[in-house]
Write a protein that holds these residues in place. Structure first.
Motif, PDB file in Angstrom:
ATOM      1  N   SER A   6       0.838  -1.193   0.000  1.00 51.36           N
ATOM      2  CA  SER A   6       0.000   0.000   0.000  1.00 51.36           C
ATOM      3  C   SER A   6       0.874   1.244   0.000  1.00 51.36           C
ATOM      4  N   GLY A   7       0.233   2.392  -0.205  1.00 48.61           N
ATOM      5  CA  GLY A   7       0.956   3.659  -0.122  1.00 48.61           C
ATOM      6  C   GLY A   7       1.248   4.328  -1.447  1.00 48.61           C
ATOM      7  N   GLY A   8       0.898   3.681  -2.543  1.00 54.35           N
ATOM      8  CA  GLY A   8       1.140   4.287  -3.838  1.00 54.35           C
ATOM      9  C   GLY A   8       0.203   5.453  -4.098  1.00 54.35           C
ATOM     10  N   GLY A   9       0.444   6.163  -5.178  1.00 49.63           N
ATOM     11  CA  GLY A   9      -0.401   7.283  -5.529  1.00 49.63           C
ATOM     12  C   GLY A   9       0.219   8.143  -6.598  1.00 49.63           C
ATOM     13  N   LEU A  10      -0.374   9.294  -6.794  1.00 48.09           N
ATOM     14  CA  LEU A  10       0.104  10.270  -7.773  1.00 48.09           C
ATOM     15  C   LEU A  10       0.895  11.351  -7.044  1.00 48.09           C
ATOM     16  N   VAL A  11       2.101  11.598  -7.515  1.00 45.83           N
ATOM     17  CA  VAL A  11       2.955  12.588  -6.868  1.00 45.83           C
ATOM     18  C   VAL A  11       3.688  13.378  -7.948  1.00 45.83           C
ATOM     19  N   ARG A  12       4.000  14.623  -7.640  1.00 43.88           N
ATOM     20  CA  ARG A  12       4.737  15.464  -8.588  1.00 43.88           C
ATOM     21  C   ARG A  12       6.217  15.115  -8.565  1.00 43.88           C
ATOM     22  N   PRO A  13       6.911  15.378  -9.647  1.00 51.31           N
ATOM     23  CA  PRO A  13       8.372  15.173  -9.648  1.00 51.31           C
ATOM     24  C   PRO A  13       9.027  15.904  -8.475  1.00 51.31           C
ATOM     25  N   GLY A  14       9.942  15.216  -7.829  1.00 49.92           N
ATOM     26  CA  GLY A  14      10.587  15.765  -6.649  1.00 49.92           C
ATOM     27  C   GLY A  14       9.884  15.427  -5.358  1.00 49.92           C
ATOM     28  N   GLY A  15       8.712  14.850  -5.451  1.00 50.71           N
ATOM     29  CA  GLY A  15       7.939  14.507  -4.271  1.00 50.71           C
ATOM     30  C   GLY A  15       8.375  13.202  -3.627  1.00 50.71           C
ATOM     31  N   SER A  16       7.637  12.828  -2.579  1.00 54.22           N
ATOM     32  CA  SER A  16       7.968  11.639  -1.792  1.00 54.22           C
ATOM     33  C   SER A  16       6.741  10.773  -1.568  1.00 54.22           C
ATOM     34  N   PHE A  36      10.190  -4.586  -6.000  1.00 49.66           N
ATOM     35  CA  PHE A  36      10.382  -4.617  -7.438  1.00 49.66           C
ATOM     36  C   PHE A  36       9.374  -3.665  -8.069  1.00 49.66           C
ATOM     37  N   ARG A  37       9.607  -3.315  -9.316  1.00 53.83           N
ATOM     38  CA  ARG A  37       8.641  -2.478 -10.014  1.00 53.83           C
ATOM     39  C   ARG A  37       8.548  -2.884 -11.465  1.00 53.83           C
ATOM     40  N   GLN A  38       7.408  -2.587 -12.050  1.00 52.35           N
ATOM     41  CA  GLN A  38       7.198  -2.902 -13.458  1.00 52.35           C
ATOM     42  C   GLN A  38       6.456  -1.753 -14.113  1.00 52.35           C
ATOM     43  N   ALA A  39       7.103  -1.155 -15.085  1.00 51.05           N
ATOM     44  CA  ALA A  39       6.495  -0.085 -15.866  1.00 51.05           C
ATOM     45  C   ALA A  39       5.832  -0.682 -17.099  1.00 51.05           C
ATOM     46  N   PRO A  40       4.873   0.014 -17.685  1.00 52.02           N
ATOM     47  CA  PRO A  40       4.193  -0.515 -18.876  1.00 52.02           C
ATOM     48  C   PRO A  40       5.179  -0.851 -19.987  1.00 52.02           C
ATOM     49  N   GLY A  41       5.060  -2.048 -20.516  1.00 52.72           N
ATOM     50  CA  GLY A  41       5.911  -2.464 -21.616  1.00 52.72           C
ATOM     51  C   GLY A  41       7.314  -2.865 -21.222  1.00 52.72           C
ATOM     52  N   LYS A  42       7.582  -2.891 -19.933  1.00 49.05           N
ATOM     53  CA  LYS A  42       8.923  -3.249 -19.470  1.00 49.05           C
ATOM     54  C   LYS A  42       8.865  -4.460 -18.558  1.00 49.05           C
ATOM     55  N   GLU A  43      10.013  -5.089 -18.379  1.00 49.63           N
ATOM     56  CA  GLU A  43      10.087  -6.220 -17.486  1.00 49.63           C
ATOM     57  C   GLU A  43      10.147  -5.751 -16.025  1.00 49.63           C
ATOM     58  N   ARG A  44       9.765  -6.663 -15.149  1.00 49.60           N
ATOM     59  CA  ARG A  44       9.854  -6.363 -13.725  1.00 49.60           C
ATOM     60  C   ARG A  44      11.327  -6.208 -13.343  1.00 49.60           C
ATOM     61  N   GLU A  45      11.627  -5.169 -12.576  1.00 51.81           N
ATOM     62  CA  GLU A  45      13.004  -4.920 -12.197  1.00 51.81           C
ATOM     63  C   GLU A  45      13.137  -4.768 -10.692  1.00 51.81           C
ATOM     64  N   LEU A  85      11.354  11.858  -6.305  1.00 54.99           N
ATOM     65  CA  LEU A  85      10.777  10.989  -7.332  1.00 54.99           C
ATOM     66  C   LEU A  85      10.851  11.630  -8.706  1.00 54.99           C
ATOM     67  N   LYS A  86      11.044  10.773  -9.698  1.00 54.83           N
ATOM     68  CA  LYS A  86      11.165  11.195 -11.080  1.00 54.83           C
ATOM     69  C   LYS A  86      10.083  10.531 -11.915  1.00 54.83           C
ATOM     70  N   PRO A  87       9.732  11.104 -13.049  1.00 57.78           N
ATOM     71  CA  PRO A  87       8.727  10.457 -13.901  1.00 57.78           C
ATOM     72  C   PRO A  87       9.101   9.024 -14.266  1.00 57.78           C
ATOM     73  N   GLU A  88      10.380   8.747 -14.402  1.00 61.54           N
ATOM     74  CA  GLU A  88      10.794   7.390 -14.757  1.00 61.54           C
ATOM     75  C   GLU A  88      10.628   6.401 -13.612  1.00 61.54           C
ATOM     76  N   GLN A 117       0.286   1.149  -7.384  1.00 59.22           N
ATOM     77  CA  GLN A 117       0.667   2.032  -8.484  1.00 59.22           C
ATOM     78  C   GLN A 117       1.313   3.310  -7.961  1.00 59.22           C
ATOM     79  N   VAL A 118       2.453   3.637  -8.509  1.00 58.41           N
ATOM     80  CA  VAL A 118       3.117   4.912  -8.248  1.00 58.41           C
ATOM     81  C   VAL A 118       3.211   5.671  -9.565  1.00 58.41           C
ATOM     82  N   THR A 119       2.657   6.858  -9.587  1.00 57.80           N
ATOM     83  CA  THR A 119       2.693   7.698 -10.778  1.00 57.80           C
ATOM     84  C   THR A 119       3.338   9.031 -10.432  1.00 57.80           C
ATOM     85  N   VAL A 120       4.390   9.360 -11.147  1.00 58.77           N
ATOM     86  CA  VAL A 120       5.103  10.616 -10.925  1.00 58.77           C
ATOM     87  C   VAL A 120       4.883  11.498 -12.143  1.00 58.77           C
TER      88      VAL A 120
END
Length: 122
Positions: A6-16, A36-45, A85-88, A117-120
């Motif tokens: 839990s704890g994910g959400g939408l945050v602006r770049p530079g946020g926490s 771990f994390r997985q972005a759309p179209g990418k493998e889990r890292e 946090l960064k958009p990437e 989900q974490v969205t920056v």
């Protein structure tokens, strides 16, 4: 054993954000914990890992100096504190528990949470 992230959400770049990973049906102290994390179209890292004792940690190069992994075995909960946090960093973040020594290999983790989900974005 079940994990609940839990704890994910939408945050602006530079946020926490701080992610939590609650384990039920067992003792967190029996496991190493990985994030771990997985972005759309990418493998889990791999993002970060912590030994069962909490004395050893490791991080992906992309998050070193910005993310901190920790755990509270008394509360059966692991954490991932994310700063600058960064958009990437946008991805679904998963926590996982491993009965192996702490490692960065998804296949060596026995139990997985459902992801948060974490969205920056500005």
């Amino acid at each position: 054993v079940q994990l609940q992230a839990s704890g994910g959400g939408l945050v602006r770049p530079g946020g926490s954000l701080r992610l939590s990973c609650a384990l039920s049906g067992g003792a967190l102290s029996s496991y190493a914990v990985g994030w771990f994390r997985q972005a759309p179209g990418k493998e889990r890292e791999f993002v970060a890992g912590i030994a069962w004792s909490g004395t050893m940690t490791r991080y992906a190069d992309s998050v070193k100096g910005r993310f901190v992994i920790s755990r509270d075995n008394d509360k059966n909960t692991g954490y991932l504190q994310m700063k600058s946090l960064k958009p990437e960093d946008t991805a679904i973040y998963y926590c996982a528990a491993s009965s192996n020594p702490y490692n960065s290999v998804p296949q060596k983790h026995d139990y997985w949470g459902q992801g948060t989900q974490v969205t920056v974005s500005s």
